[in-house]
Design a protein around this motif. Structure first.
Motif, short mmCIF file in Angstrom:
data_model
loop_
_atom_site.label_atom_id
_atom_site.label_comp_id
_atom_site.label_asym_id
_atom_site.label_seq_id
_atom_site.Cartn_x
_atom_site.Cartn_y
_atom_site.Cartn_z
N VAL B 32 -4.94 -1.93 -1.14
CA VAL B 32 -4.80 -3.32 -1.57
C VAL B 32 -5.70 -4.15 -0.67
N TYR B 40 -5.12 -10.39 -4.57
CA TYR B 40 -5.71 -9.17 -4.02
C TYR B 40 -6.37 -8.37 -5.13
N ILE B 41 -7.22 -7.44 -4.70
CA ILE B 41 -7.81 -6.45 -5.61
C ILE B 41 -7.13 -5.12 -5.32
N ALA B 42 -6.71 -4.43 -6.36
CA ALA B 42 -6.09 -3.12 -6.16
C ALA B 42 -6.52 -2.22 -7.31
N ASN B 43 -5.88 -1.07 -7.41
CA ASN B 43 -6.22 -0.16 -8.50
C ASN B 43 -4.95 0.52 -8.98
N ARG B 44 -5.08 1.24 -10.09
CA ARG B 44 -3.89 1.68 -10.81
C ARG B 44 -3.31 3.00 -10.31
N PRO B 70 0.74 1.03 -0.99
CA PRO B 70 2.02 0.69 -1.62
C PRO B 70 2.24 1.43 -2.94
N THR B 71 3.35 2.12 -3.07
CA THR B 71 3.71 2.81 -4.31
C THR B 71 5.19 2.56 -4.57
N ASP B 111 -13.49 0.94 -3.15
CA ASP B 111 -14.84 1.07 -2.64
C ASP B 111 -15.27 -0.21 -1.91
N TRP B 112 -14.75 -1.35 -2.42
CA TRP B 112 -15.20 -2.63 -1.89
C TRP B 112 -14.01 -3.49 -1.52
N PHE B 193 -3.51 7.77 -14.92
CA PHE B 193 -3.01 6.73 -14.02
C PHE B 193 -1.59 6.37 -14.39
#
Lengths: 244, 244
Positions: B32, B40-44, B70-71, B111-112, B193
Motif C-alpha cells: 500500500v 493510496y495506491i494498492a493492488n488486488r 494488509p490482507t 512497482d511505483w 486475484f
C-alpha cells in the motif's frame, strides 16, 4: 448471543419510530478506482461510520438503502445493500435508489480517477515510471443536492479534513448545496480512519455544533436523532388560555 | 473443530519434515503506497497464495518468516509474521529476516510509489485534477537475488501477467536473477486475484512446467514439495555390483 438478539428485537419493537415511512439513502466505505487490471487507487475509509448511520436510521423506522464500496463490515440488518466499486457506479446506484427523503453521503468518494484506465497491466519497461493523469469523478453529494423535484428533503454530506476542519466544511456546505455537513478531522495521529471513535462537528445553516469524541455508533445514533427531529420538530408550546 | 485440530496436529507429527532446519522467508499480500494521509495506491492481491506457501513450507519443517501487506487472512500458524504497508517497509523487513535458505516472493509489490507523498490531504481546489508523478520502488526480488554471501540458496519469484505469461516470466527470471519464477495469468476474466484457484507455470533454468488449475493451497503444497526436492534430491541409484 441469541438472547441478546431477541432482547434487541423486543427493545426495537418498543422503540419509537419517528422516521417510519421515510426513505433514506446512505453511502459508505471507500471507492476503488482501477489503474489497470491489477492496480487501483483507493482511500482508508473503513465504512464504519456510514454503516452505523444506515443502521441507526433503520432503527428509527426509516427504509434504508446503503450504497457501499468494499469494506470488511457485515451488511447492516434490515437495509437494502448495493455494493459498488467506483464513484461512477456509486452515483448510478444512488440515482436508482431515488426518490428518498433523506440522503446521507458518508462514503469517502475518490475525487479523481485515472484518465484512460488500461485493460492490460502497465509494464515496468525501463522507460521510467509512468505519470498517472487523473480526471475528475462525478460529485455525488453535489449531484444529490441539486434543486429539483427529485431532491431529497434533507441532504447530509461528510467532510474529512486535515486542519481548519470547520472552516473547510462550512465552505464545502455552501459549495455543494447540501443541507448539513458532518465534519471530521482525519489528520495523521487521529485514529478516525479505521478506528472506532470519531470527533465531529455538525455544520448547519445556523452554524457549527461541536460534538464530543464518541464511538462511531454513538455519532450515528445522535445524527439519526437530529434527522428525526428535523422531520418531527417539537410542537411549539400550546397557546396559553389567558384568564380574563 | 477441536477434533480436526488435534487430528491435524498428530498428522503433522507423523509427516516427514524434509525442510527441517531450513529458514524460509515468504512475502505475501499487496503493498500500500500512500498518496496523502487519506488516499493510496494498492493492488488486488488477496495474500491467499503467499500465506498458503508460508504454511506449506512450515508443514514440511521449515522455520518461516512471513512478511505481508494488509490482507483479510489470519496469520498462518507457526510462522513469524511481519506486517508492513509499503514496498520500502517490505524490503527492510525482508533484509532483517536474513539469513535464509529459501526466499519466496509472492507479494504483489507496487512497482511505483507516488513521488513526494503529501502529509496533508490533496484538495480539489478548482485548478483541475493533479497529475501523480510516480517513482520506482525498490525491487525486492532483484535485491534478494543479488549474488553474495547472504543470498538465499533458492530465490523464487512470482510473475502476475496479462498475456504471454510464460515468455514474460522467462524474461523476468533472467532479469531479476532469481532461480525460479511461478507465473500466473491475472487477465480480467480469470479469478486469480481474490479467488481460490490458480493456474501457474513453474519456470526454472531448464524450462517451463505447466501446472493444471488447482486450489491455491494445492499450488502451495506442490511448490513446497518441489523446494524440498531441490534441497534433498533423490539419491542416484546405488552402483550395481557386477558379478564377475
Amino acid at each position: 448471543e441469541i438472547v441478546q438478539a431477541i432482547t434487541t428485537h423486543f427493545e426495537e419493537l418498543d422503540a419509537p419510530k419517528p422516521l417510519a415511512g421515510k426513505r433514506a439513502l446512505v453511502t459508505s466505505g471507500p471507492t476503488v478506482e482501477p489503474i489497470d487490471p491489477v492496480r487501483y487507487i483507493a482511500n482508508r475509509s473503513s465504512g464504519k461510520q456510514g454503516h452505523a448511520i444506515a443502521e441507526a436510521l433503520r432503527r428509527l423506522g426509516a427504509e434504508v438503502t446503503l450504497v457501499t464500496g468494499p469494506t470488511r463490515l457485515p451488511d447492516p440488518p434490515g437495509c437494502t445493500v448495493r455494493p459498488i466499486e467506483t464513484a461512477r457506479e456509486m452515483l448510478a446506484a444512488c440515482e436508482s435508489a431515488l426518490p428518498a427523503d433523506i440522503a446521507v453521503c458518508a462514503a469517502a468518494v475518490a475525487d479523481w480517477r485515472v484518465a484512460g484506465e488500461s485493460d492490460r497491466k502497465l509494464k515496468k519497461d525501463g522507460g521510467g515510471p509512468p505519470s498517472l493523469a487523473l480526471t475528475e469523478n462525478p460529485d455525488i453529494l453535489a449531484t444529490l443536492s441539486q434543486t429539483g423535484p427529485g431532491r431529497p428533503a434533507l441532504v447530509v454530506g461528510f467532510a474529512a479534513e486535515t486542519g481548519n476542519v470547520v472552516d473547510y466544511a462550512t465552505a464545502k456546505r455552501a459549495r455543494k448545496g447540501c443541507d448539513w455537513i458532518v465534519a471530521n478531522d482525519v489528520s495523521p495521529g487521529t485514529t478516525t480512519f479505521g478506528g472506532a471513535d470519531n470527533t465531529v462537528h455538525l455544520i448547519r445553516a445556523d452554524g457549527a455544533e461541536d460534538w464530543p469524541t464518541m464511538g462511531k455508533d454513538a455519532v450515528a445514533a445522535r445524527l439519526a436523532e437530529a434527522i428525526a427531529r428535523h422531520f418531527n420538530p417539537p410542537s411549539p408550546p400550546a397557546p396559553q388560555e389567558t384568564i380574563p
